[in-house]
Write a protein that holds these residues in place. Structure first.
Motif, mmCIF file in Angstrom:
data_model
loop_
_atom_site.group_PDB
_atom_site.id
_atom_site.type_symbol
_atom_site.label_atom_id
_atom_site.label_comp_id
_atom_site.label_asym_id
_atom_site.label_seq_id
_atom_site.Cartn_x
_atom_site.Cartn_y
_atom_site.Cartn_z
ATOM 1 N N VAL A 83 102.311 45.067 -9.949
ATOM 2 C CA VAL A 83 101.640 45.817 -8.887
ATOM 3 C C VAL A 83 100.135 45.760 -9.121
ATOM 4 N N MET A 84 99.406 45.405 -8.081
ATOM 5 C CA MET A 84 97.961 45.230 -8.192
ATOM 6 C C MET A 84 97.188 46.171 -7.276
ATOM 7 N N ASP A 85 96.014 46.536 -7.730
ATOM 8 C CA ASP A 85 95.004 47.109 -6.854
ATOM 9 C C ASP A 85 94.544 45.983 -5.921
ATOM 10 N N VAL A 86 93.862 46.321 -4.849
ATOM 11 C CA VAL A 86 93.421 45.307 -3.888
ATOM 12 C C VAL A 86 91.922 45.031 -4.000
ATOM 13 N N ASP A 87 91.100 46.038 -3.683
ATOM 14 C CA ASP A 87 89.651 45.817 -3.672
ATOM 15 C C ASP A 87 89.141 45.453 -5.067
ATOM 16 N N SER A 88 88.415 44.346 -5.147
ATOM 17 C CA SER A 88 87.826 43.845 -6.399
ATOM 18 C C SER A 88 88.888 43.459 -7.441
ATOM 19 N N THR A 89 90.124 43.328 -6.997
ATOM 20 C CA THR A 89 91.185 42.838 -7.880
ATOM 21 C C THR A 89 91.894 41.685 -7.183
ATOM 22 N N LEU A 90 92.766 41.982 -6.235
ATOM 23 C CA LEU A 90 93.413 40.910 -5.474
ATOM 24 C C LEU A 90 92.402 40.194 -4.586
ATOM 25 N N ILE A 91 91.446 40.959 -4.078
ATOM 26 C CA ILE A 91 90.383 40.360 -3.252
ATOM 27 C C ILE A 91 89.034 40.636 -3.902
ATOM 28 N N GLN A 92 88.033 39.869 -3.479
ATOM 29 C CA GLN A 92 86.705 39.999 -4.072
ATOM 30 C C GLN A 92 85.887 41.127 -3.438
ATOM 31 N N ASP A 93 86.358 41.641 -2.320
ATOM 32 C CA ASP A 93 85.555 42.556 -1.519
ATOM 33 C C ASP A 93 85.987 44.007 -1.693
ATOM 34 N N GLN A 111 108.975 40.433 -8.704
ATOM 35 C CA GLN A 111 108.603 41.108 -7.472
ATOM 36 C C GLN A 111 107.140 41.551 -7.596
ATOM 37 N N VAL A 112 106.430 41.492 -6.471
ATOM 38 C CA VAL A 112 104.983 41.716 -6.495
ATOM 39 C C VAL A 112 104.601 42.697 -5.383
ATOM 40 N N GLY A 113 103.729 43.646 -5.722
ATOM 41 C CA GLY A 113 103.274 44.595 -4.729
ATOM 42 C C GLY A 113 101.808 44.935 -4.904
ATOM 43 N N VAL A 114 101.247 45.626 -3.907
ATOM 44 C CA VAL A 114 99.866 46.097 -3.989
ATOM 45 C C VAL A 114 99.811 47.564 -3.598
ATOM 46 N N VAL A 115 98.899 48.291 -4.219
ATOM 47 C CA VAL A 115 98.572 49.660 -3.825
ATOM 48 C C VAL A 115 97.055 49.721 -3.704
ATOM 49 N N SER A 116 96.585 50.427 -2.689
ATOM 50 C CA SER A 116 95.148 50.382 -2.427
ATOM 51 C C SER A 116 94.642 51.695 -1.878
ATOM 52 N N GLY A 117 93.431 52.044 -2.298
ATOM 53 C CA GLY A 117 92.720 53.153 -1.686
ATOM 54 C C GLY A 117 92.051 52.708 -0.405
ATOM 55 N N GLY A 118 92.264 51.432 -0.040
ATOM 56 C CA GLY A 118 91.747 50.887 1.213
ATOM 57 C C GLY A 118 92.696 51.183 2.355
ATOM 58 N N PHE A 119 92.930 50.172 3.197
ATOM 59 C CA PHE A 119 93.595 50.474 4.456
ATOM 60 C C PHE A 119 94.742 49.518 4.766
ATOM 61 N N THR A 120 95.794 50.087 5.349
ATOM 62 C CA THR A 120 96.972 49.293 5.690
ATOM 63 C C THR A 120 96.630 48.200 6.696
ATOM 64 N N GLN A 121 95.587 48.417 7.496
ATOM 65 C CA GLN A 121 95.201 47.392 8.464
ATOM 66 C C GLN A 121 94.855 46.070 7.773
ATOM 67 N N VAL A 122 94.492 46.135 6.489
ATOM 68 C CA VAL A 122 94.203 44.923 5.714
ATOM 69 C C VAL A 122 95.367 44.584 4.781
ATOM 70 N N THR A 123 95.924 45.573 4.085
ATOM 71 C CA THR A 123 96.990 45.282 3.104
ATOM 72 C C THR A 123 98.256 44.760 3.774
ATOM 73 N N ASP A 124 98.558 45.208 4.997
ATOM 74 C CA ASP A 124 99.741 44.686 5.683
ATOM 75 C C ASP A 124 99.591 43.190 5.969
ATOM 76 N N ALA A 125 98.361 42.791 6.323
ATOM 77 C CA ALA A 125 98.114 41.369 6.572
ATOM 78 C C ALA A 125 98.230 40.566 5.280
ATOM 79 N N LEU A 126 97.735 41.133 4.176
ATOM 80 C CA LEU A 126 97.858 40.451 2.884
ATOM 81 C C LEU A 126 99.317 40.337 2.463
ATOM 82 N N LYS A 127 100.104 41.379 2.723
ATOM 83 C CA LYS A 127 101.528 41.349 2.379
ATOM 84 C C LYS A 127 102.223 40.203 3.092
ATOM 85 N N GLU A 128 101.914 40.035 4.380
ATOM 86 C CA GLU A 128 102.536 38.961 5.153
ATOM 87 C C GLU A 128 102.038 37.598 4.700
ATOM 88 N N GLU A 129 100.730 37.484 4.475
ATOM 89 C CA GLU A 129 100.153 36.186 4.094
ATOM 90 C C GLU A 129 100.674 35.705 2.752
#
Length: 417
Positions: free
Chosen positions: A201-211, A286-304
């Motif tokens: 399980v990964m964080d998103v901002d500055s971990t899975l993505i650079q932004d 199995q791989v997942g993400v949790v983020s203090g950001g927004f589902t509008q972005v993480t849902d797209a990353l999940k699909e991609e």
């Protein structure tokens, strides 16, 4: 073959049983291993242990075998050990190899209790660093049983199999060495769980993505400076995460919902992120993400990326515009740890077999809850609290901490195509 026809297993040699350590060195080529054992087969010896390594085209092959019994023609005082020695040396010389045969008794000495894998990532890995790590392991009471290379790119990754020292004690000793030497060191307990199915399980901002996703939204709203000031206040401890989230999202109120698609296109994956996920998925993780950001972005990353799990905060959109509010439960520091537990339960994976990756203070609970917490290019306070740290800008180097070799990574990439 029926059960009654299966021969009994050969007993492990006791300390009083004569054995020979046969060592072969030289230029590697096909057939050396088969040739050595063909030669030994003429003396009806039993194989006790085998070890082989090839480095820069040079082979080192070791075979521990029982000493041959005297032939009837030689009588009780004769020995075919001398014949075996002569034959092996002759065979080796015919292939321009060197042979060394050492007499002894019994098997390898028992390894000490407490077994760990010590993975070292260097960019580069210097001889001075290797010496310091080996000395620290010895000082902690550990013995290095084996060393092998996991990768040479994008970092040099080597793994030490260590026995005789408790995992936590090794981690305590090696953590300051890693900081001083400028390398990354991970210490994990040896065991079957290392190759069992895992959840990462990964964080998103500055971990899975650079932004930082909220900063991307802020750029469209023209309030980057205000968002940065709220973030700084939170870092100073003047606001908790939930307060700072609400304050920053409020600044986005009124933005047209079309900004969501624009931000999605601006998101940049961290180098190695796609390789990390592909390899883990190919190996059955199995791989997942949790983020203090927004589902509008993480849902797209999940699909991609084909992720199994994703959870984040949700920006409220009404009549085609952002309202400046979020809906639902807030994913904060405690929430990330809670979601890790939930994902693990859904995946059927014990927490001890989970891996969490993050960079910020709000990831700390998650990192400490996981069986292995990895601080990725994190602040010092996070590096010090996590089980291990990665300080190179390639997310796929986390694979080496799991004992996955570069060859396995490349095989997974080839399979995916």
């Amino acid at each position: 073959m029926s059960a009654s026809q299966i021969p009994p297993a050969t007993a492990v040699p006791g300390d009083d049983v004569p054995t020979l350590l046969v060592k072969i060195f030289g230029k590697d080529r096909p057939g050396i291993t088969a040739g050595l054992f063909d030669t030994l087969a003429a003396y009806s010896v039993d194989v006790v242990d085998i070890e082989q390594v090839v480095t820069r085209g040079r082979i080192t092959l070791c075979a521990l075998v029982t000493s041959p019994s005297p032939s009837p023609a030689q009588g009780t005082t004769g020995s075919s050990e001398g014949d075996l020695r002569a034959t092996v040396h002759s065979w080796a010389e015919s292939l321009n190899l060197q042979a060394e045969i050492i007499s002894g008794r019994g098997d390898n000495r028992p390894r000490g209790t407490g077994r760990s894998h010590v993975t070292v990532l260097g960019h580069p890995l210097t001889a001075e660093t290797a010496a310091a790590i080996a000395a620290a392991i010895t000082a902690s009471g550990g013995n290095i049983d084996r060393i092998f290379r996991l990768a040479k790119y994008p970092v040099t990754a080597v793994e030490f199999a260590v026995s005789g020292a408790a995992t936590e004690a090794l981690r305590t000793v090696l953590a300051p060495e890693a900081a001083q030497l400028g390398v990354d060191i991970a210490v994990v307990a040896a065991g079957l769980q290392r190759r069992a199915q895992r959840l990462v399980v990964m964080d998103v901002d500055s971990t899975l993505i650079q932004d930082e996703v909220i900063e991307l939204f802020a750029a469209h709203a023209g309030c980057e400076a205000e968002v940065a000031e709220v973030t700084a206040a939170a870092m100073r401890g003047e606001l908790d995460f939930e307060q700072s989230l609400h304050a920053r999202v409020e600044l986005l109120g009124g933005l047209d919902a079309s900004v969501v698609e624009a931000v999605r296109k601006e998101v940049r994956l961290t180098p190695g992120a796609r390789t990390l996920v592909r390899t883990l998925k190919r190996l059955g993780y199995q791989v997942g993400v949790v983020s203090g950001g927004f589902t509008q972005v993480t849902d797209a990353l999940k699909e991609e990326l084909g992720l199994d799990f994703a959870s984040a905060n949700t920006l409220e959109i009404v009549d085609g515009r952002l309202t400046g509010r979020v809906t639902g439960d807030i994913v904060d520091r405690a929430g990330k740890a809670r979601l890790l537990r939930e994902f693990a339960q859904q995946a059927g994976v014990p927490l001890a077999q989970t891996v969490a990756i993050g960079d910020g203070a709000n990831d700390l609970d998650m990192l400490n809850t996981a069986g292995l917490g990895v601080a990725f290019n994190a602040k010092p306070v996070v590096r010090e609290a996590a089980h291990t740290a990665v300080n190179v800008p390639f997310l796929d180097t986390v694979l080496y901490l799991l004992g996955i070799t570069r060859e396995e990574v490349e095989a997974a990439e080839t399979h995916v195509g």
